[in-house]
Design an enzyme around this catalytic site. Structure first.
Site, mmCIF file in Angstrom:
data_model
loop_
_atom_site.group_PDB
_atom_site.id
_atom_site.type_symbol
_atom_site.label_atom_id
_atom_site.label_comp_id
_atom_site.label_asym_id
_atom_site.label_seq_id
_atom_site.Cartn_x
_atom_site.Cartn_y
_atom_site.Cartn_z
ATOM 1 N N ASP A 1 105.752 64.523 21.553
ATOM 2 C CA ASP A 1 105.104 65.027 20.332
ATOM 3 C C ASP A 1 104.636 66.457 20.546
ATOM 4 O O ASP A 1 104.107 66.802 21.606
ATOM 5 C CB ASP A 1 103.912 64.128 19.977
ATOM 6 C CG ASP A 1 103.541 64.227 18.514
ATOM 7 O OD1 ASP A 1 104.055 65.138 17.850
ATOM 8 O OD2 ASP A 1 102.757 63.409 18.036
ATOM 9 N N ASP B 1 107.870 66.260 13.852
ATOM 10 C CA ASP B 1 107.713 67.023 15.091
ATOM 11 C C ASP B 1 107.509 66.096 16.289
ATOM 12 O O ASP B 1 106.965 66.521 17.314
ATOM 13 C CB ASP B 1 106.542 67.999 14.973
ATOM 14 C CG ASP B 1 105.226 67.304 14.667
ATOM 15 O OD1 ASP B 1 105.250 66.100 14.370
ATOM 16 O OD2 ASP B 1 104.177 67.960 14.723
ATOM 17 N N LYS C 1 88.708 66.816 13.960
ATOM 18 C CA LYS C 1 90.122 66.829 14.365
ATOM 19 C C LYS C 1 91.054 66.891 13.166
ATOM 20 O O LYS C 1 91.990 67.692 13.123
ATOM 21 C CB LYS C 1 90.433 65.586 15.198
ATOM 22 C CG LYS C 1 91.909 65.496 15.591
ATOM 23 C CD LYS C 1 92.225 64.233 16.369
ATOM 24 C CE LYS C 1 93.716 64.155 16.658
ATOM 25 N NZ LYS C 1 94.089 62.925 17.393
#
Length: 1264
Positions: free
Chosen positions: A949, A1181, A1018
């Site tokens: 990742d 991604d 986050k």
């Protein structure tokens, strides 16, 4: 206009207790009656339980007398005045004339406004798929047409014109422009109408429609008719008469077209030759019948052919062009060739030109020069060619059938006697519905047929008859029954609008028409032949003889097989205008609404007396505090209860929503690929987004090859089901282990009573962002209502999640012993998605855990370590630790790993505490199997995919674009011993700012002491790069703060506002280059959409054209109504003359451009992995491959990132925007202030830093 039906507004869905309404039947008190008509079938059914006969026209558009409205006591004071259920569709009266409705009002502006002072002719007329259905017989408003030369009003472009025009002149120009757009809309409808008429054998009716349209257009003043009449209509008609060998009609059409000054195309001449070919290959009798002359039939034919040949030569059309530069099927080409050889017996057709199959882009020239290696089959050791051919045939049969029945895995209801009873009653009802639908549909179609064939216009739905007749009645009945079951299974809290339902059902009819047409014309047989040869090559590329070798990808193989086979699969794409689909769906929904009844006592076995009411009714759901309305179809509560109590033995799924049993058909063009014969769009975008589709159509196919090849590579990867995980999930789904926290959501039925609970009051109020002070002033009744609403919402969510899991597990169980494939397509930005929605690797943790590669590869010397690293990454532990520390940690917890694998539900449950519990459990089982392998872990054949990742991938792209050294270091783009944690770094910066404010006495900063944590901010850091607003960031942070039990809930909102502001400030400080680039993107999009009045568009580094499809929401207000009606998103028009939504265009451009870049990076990695023989799939991604090939994939990933960002991406974007939207000197136009500002913004490319991109090659944690 259509008689009013179901004027009900759902203000709070089933929230209040039931009460007796004015109509004398039970209804929720939250439902308000706005107007009632006794002619309305629903109200007759509800109030009296009876039905009265009615004529067909009353279903849609028939005029009927309105009776006096029934008073509804006090509710009349606040009721909403009558809202027509047809408000978003055009209506035709009995004479076939169009009646203007609210849905016809559209704000229009030109696509691609020319900032010019001189008048310019419109060059072409493309299909304008506007919303309202335009009959091909509808007259053009001649009074409004004054000129066919159009000028883009300068006010739309922000540039003043030298010639000052009066408001009257500008208004006249706009009216003229609207009329031309109306003509284009009629042509779009005419094309589809003539096509279905030809397909159904009604060629003369199709010709009649075209001639009527022609005659009316010719009456338009100063009309350049040659540009109004579309030559495609003539081509379709010519082919229709050619198939009938009707040479007289063919000659008549050619003569009329020539007289009108419309040049004939090669396709027209091919149709003429096809007609002669049919005559020559038919009996001599049919040849003489077509030519009543004294000369011999063959002599007359030869004279006609010679005359056509001379006409062709004058236009530069050669005989070979009739076979090569036209869209003909194999049997049509055969007829054309027969006619050609009649003129020239020595004619030898030049074979179809072999297409260019290499890449044309500079970025991919290294791939063209790469040493060619033969394509490596991913199933060489799994299935042979004969087995794959059988699977291909089975897949083709399923697609032709249209659906597949799958056995349910739900066993909990199976043991319930009540479930079986409900199923028996439901099957009886379905059988009864089938008979009713068949009878009513047959009667209505017969009525329409007699009107259509007799030329009568007494019925407003006469013009949709050819579309309905293109599908068998039995298929229409089946589609209606499927729609009924879909509606009955719907959610209480969410429903699609009626417009979307109509359109979806009309789309299903279109799909069936396409399949039937392909079956009738032999396309399916040709696909079967070609795919059979493709399966041979796919299993063993070296053994298949192809004219070009070596073949390096599936697209090249398909194109070579296609050319070598001599088959012809070129045909016009079958597409019906959106409004046609809506009209068809509306007609079929009329049967559902008016004819389908349900017995109120169906669930009571002891009650024999029947009392039937309509099974479905229409409601208006109030949205945004009554400001907007949404029309929905809801099932009767009795039917909803019956459906939920039924034991589903078999589930029915559309074939296009399931994985494939054979490799997908490779994408070779933008409209050919995916499923074998089912319609698949390469872009997940409505056909109304005409600009994007036009860009794809006009783009050279060679430019699209990189994107298409990436889709083909991903789709060619075979998958299989992870059986141990599937078996465990089925056990859990049916109730075992429900006490385990990680799986409690899977078994949650949420059967809590709908009564208030004192302990929950505070929680509910907090979840609704109400603080305690406000709560004290609320009555117990309000609290109870909100709690009931909360429980209903939770129950609906649980039911929805369970249904989704039910479908996923049932499909997986059906494929448990099979190999399957997932065809792929992409969104408008180029991001790739698997087509099957229920079972794919793009889903949740649970969905991913069930899938693994069908092809297994030995772990090798480093594969076992990658398997262990993957385990640690899934748990969320040791995120900031080095690889060595992670491997050491796994070695320490091997006992827990083995325990989890051997006793997943009864052991220590170590896996259940993971961030991704089900994937963690799957890896535990894989590690245990590797440890038990007799040859050692390195020889274990592993099927499990390993994920790599990107570290905040959006910020990585921004850092690379701006060569931002500090930003690159914070997202692991530079070599380091441990991974960088950008979230922790931003958290530290925010905490530092908070401490400074706390010392200054800022109250909220003092309250937040100890609560500024990584988890809190986050999500905001992650989504900042993708365009999250300050308001959205505040909601994200507020949600995290509420989950902290110790945080005082009364300060959530102020604290989230404070933290969102500080987080944005710290991000701008840390990523300076990112801020500048993002601001430039926003400025460019704003000035393009606001000044130029155009949608922002660009071309990705891999050649994919992208257009942002954000337009203004069209709102209108019905006369006499206090509530505005909103044309919902499915009704928005994305055609070029619509005005772009400036806010959405500028906010979406930065994240969309970055998404298009991460898509390019993925596609480059995909192409190189395929060339080097790696198995590769991706979730945006996040890249997947076998454990043994992770190192090679990582190297390719980094090399392609550097290669991508070594291109002058920002400079190329600026040049493209200037060429497309800016003022260039060669244009000869004089710029004013707006033009100068536009050029200044588009050319102001942000400066770059000094970061060396090659450092990415040595970064271990760039992707990890």
């Amino acid at each position: 206009m259509m008689t009013v039906i179901h004027r009900i507004i759902l203000s709070e869905l089933l929230l209040k207790p039931l009460c007796f309404g004015r109509l004398g039947h039970l209804m929720p008190s939250g439902l308000r009656i706005s107007s009632v008509n006794h002619n309305d079938e629903i109200y007759r059914g509800i109030s009296k339980g009876k039905r009265r006969p009615r004529n067909l026209s009353s279903l849609d558009g028939g005029k009927s007398k309105r009776k006096k409205e029934l008073p509804c006591k006090s509710s009349l004071r606040n009721r909403v005045k009558e809202v027509n259920s047809d408000s978003c569709a055009s209506v035709y009266n009995r004479n076939g004339n169009h009646q203007k409705t609210v849905g016809d009002v559209r704000k229009t502006s030109e696509e691609g406004c020319e900032r010019s002072r001189t008048m310019k002719k419109t060059k072409d007329f493309t299909d304008n798929k506007n919303q309202s259905y335009v009959s091909p017989f509808e007259a053009v408003n001649e009074k409004r047409v004054t000129d066919t030369y159009l000028i883009a009003p300068s006010k739309f472009c922000g540039v003043e014109s030298n010639d000052k025009k009066t408001l009257k002149d500008q208004s006249q120009e706009m009216r003229t422009h609207k009329v031309k757009l109306g003509v284009r809309k009629q042509i779009s409808s005419l094309l589809s109408y003539v096509d279905v008429c030809i397909s159904g054998g009604y060629v003369n009716q199709g010709l009649k429609a075209a001639m009527l349209f022609r005659n009316r257009c010719k009456k338009m003043k100063d009309c350049d008719y040659a540009r109004v009449m579309d030559i495609r209509v003539v081509e379709i008609l010519l082919h229709g008469y050619a198939a009938q060998s009707n040479i007289h009609k063919v000659e008549e059409l050619v003569k009329v077209t020539t007289e009108d000054g419309i040049p004939l195309t090669a396709q027209c001449y091919a149709a003429c030759f096809e007609c002669v070919g049919h005559m020559l290959t038919g009996s001599g009798k049919s040849l003489k019948k077509g030519l009543h002359t004294s000369d011999s039939a063959e002599t007359k034919v030869l004279k006609k052919l010679i005359a056509w040949e001379c006409a062709m030569s004058r236009k530069g059309i050669k005989m070979n062009d009739l076979l090569v530069n036209t869209m003909l099927l194999s049997h049509q080409k055969k007829m054309v060739l027969t006619a050609i050889k009649k003129v020239d017996s020595n004619f030898n057709p030049i074979s179809f030109p072999r297409p260019e199959i290499d890449y044309s882009l500079k970025l991919l020239q290294d791939l063209n020069k790469f040493p060619f290696t033969e394509y490596k089959s991913p199933v060489s050791n799994l299935v042979d060619a004969e087995q794959l051919k059988i699977l291909s045939l089975k897949q083709l049969q399923n697609e032709v059938k249209g659906y597949l029945e799958v056995k349910s895995v739900d066993l909990r209801k199976g043991a319930n006697e009540r479930g079986y009873f409900s199923r028996e009653r439901f099957m009886e009802v379905v059988e009864e519905w089938h008979k009713i639908i068949s009878k009513v549909l047959h009667r209505q179609l017969q009525t329409l047929q007699s009107c259509f064939e007799g030329g009568k216009k007494t019925n407003s739905q006469i013009y949709i008859y050819p579309y309905l007749a293109s599908v068998e009645e039995s298929e229409l009945v089946e589609l209606i029954l499927q729609e009924i079951q879909k509606l009955a299974h719907g959610s209480e809290t969410f429903s699609y609008s009626t417009n979307q339902l109509f359109r979806d059902l009309g789309g299903l009819v279109l799909d069936r028409y396409i399949i039937n047409w392909k079956k009738r014309t032999g396309v399916i047989d040709m696909v079967k032949k070609l795919h059979s040869k493709y399966c041979e090559w796919y299993c063993d590329p070296k053994s298949t003889a192809l004219s070009e070798k070596p073949i390096t990808c599936t697209r090249k193989a398909w194109l070579n097989l296609y050319v070598d086979s001599g088959l012809s699969l070129q045909f016009r794409e079958k597409c019906w205008p959106v409004a046609v689909q809506i009209a068809i769906g509306k007609f079929l929904y009329g049967i559902i609404i008016h004819e389908i009844m349900i017995d109120l006592h169906i669930l009571h076995s002891r009650i024999t007396k029947s009392k039937k009411l309509p099974a479905f009714y229409i409601v208006y759901r109030s949205q945004q505090q009554g400001k907007f309305l949404k029309e929905e179809v809801k099932p009767h509560p009795v039917l909803a209860r019956l459906i939920r109590s039924v034991t589903d033995v078999m589930l029915k799924f559309p074939t296009s929503s399931l994985p494939m049993l054979c490799p997908p058909k490779p994408w070779t063009t933008y409209n050919s690929g995916g499923y074998l014969v089912s319609k698949t769009d390469v872009i997940r975008l409505s056909k109304e987004a005409s600009i994007q589709w036009n860009r794809l159509r006009d783009c050279p196919v060679q430019q699209l090859y990189p994107a298409l090849d990436s889709l083909n590579q991903l789709g060619a990867v075979p998958w299989k089901i992870n059986k141990p995980i599937l078996d465990l999930l089925i056990r859990v789904f049916n109730g075992e282990g429900s006490s385990i926290p990680a799986i409690s959501n899977l078994t949650m039925s949420f059967s809590s009573p709908l009564v208030p609970h004192p302990a929950r009051k505070l929680e509910i109020s907090n979840s609704s962002s109400y603080d305690n002070k406000k709560l004290t002033f609320q009555s117990e009744h309000v609290i109870q209502q909100r709690y009931c609403l909360y429980l209903r919402k939770k129950k609906a969510e649980a039911h929805s999640q369970r249904c989704d899991l039910h479908y996923r597990l049932s499909i997986a169980n059906h494929l448990r012993d099979s190999i399957f494939w997932l065809p792929h397509n992409m969104d408008f930005r180029g991001r790739v998605y698997p087509c099957p929605p229920h079972l794919n690797h793009l889903g949740s943790d649970l969905a991913r855990s069930m899938l693994c590669f069908a092809e297994g590869k030995p772990l090798g010397p480093r594969g076992f370590n990658w398997l262990k690293l993957h385990l640690v990454n899934l748990t969320g532990l040791k995120k900031n630790k080095s690889i060595e520390d992670r491997l050491k940690f796994v070695d320490e917890i091997i006992p827990q790993v083995v325990d989890s694998a051997e006793k997943p539900l009864t052991g220590g449950l170590w896996w259940a505490a993971s961030d991704e519990p089900w994937q963690t459990l799957a890896v535990c089982m894989e590690i245990q199997s590797a440890l038990k392998n007799e040859g050692g872990p390195e020889n274990y054949k592993c099927h499990f995919p390993i994920h790599q990742d990107g570290s905040c991938n959006g910020l990585q792209h921004y850092a690379a674009l701006g060569r931002d050294a500090a930003g690159a270091a914070s997202v692991s783009m530079t070599p380091s011993n441990c991974p960088e944690d950008v979230y922790a770094n931003v958290t530290a910066m925010v905490e530092r700012e908070r401490q400074s404010d706390a010392k200054l006495g800022v109250a909220i900063a003092q309250i937040l002491e100890g609560f500024v944590k990584r988890k809190v901010i986050k999500q905001t850091v992650m989504t900042t790069v993708y365009g999250v607003t300050r308001f959205g960031a505040r909601l994200q942070i507020a949600r995290q703060l509420r989950d902290i039990d110790e945080f005082p809930k009364e300060h959530v909102w102020n604290a989230s506002t404070y933290l969102a502001s500080k987080t944005f400030g710290c991000l701008r400080e840390m990523f300076t280059s990112t801020r500048e680039i993002q601001d430039w993107f926003t400025d460019c999009a704003k000035i393009i959409s606001k000044t130029c009045r155009q949608c922002v568009e660009w071309v990705t580094p891999l050649g994919l054209p992208v257009v942002q499809p954000y337009q203004h929401v069209i709102t209108s207000k019905r006369q006499g109504s206090s509530i505005p009606l909103v044309v919902s998103s499915e009704w928005r028009s994305f055609v070029g003359h619509e005005q772009p939504n400036v806010t959405k265009q500028k906010n979406a451009f930065p994240p969309n451009f970055i998404h298009s870049l991460d898509s390019c990076h993925m596609m480059l990695t995909s192409l190189w992995c395929e060339r080097k023989g790696l198995t590769f799939v991706s979730v945006h991604d996040c890249y997947w491959t076998h454990p043994s090939t992770v190192d090679l994939m990582n190297r390719i990933c980094r090399e392609q990132f550097v290669s991508l960002h070594s291109e002058p991406i920002l400079e190329d974007l600026s040049a493209f925007l200037m060429q497309k939207f800016g003022y260039l000197e060669e244009d000869g136009r004089i710029m004013d202030v707006s033009g100068k500002k536009l050029n200044s913004v588009l050319r102001k490319v942000p400066k770059k830093g000094n970061f060396d991109l090659k450092q990415v090659l040595d970064s271990v944690y760039f992707f990890s």
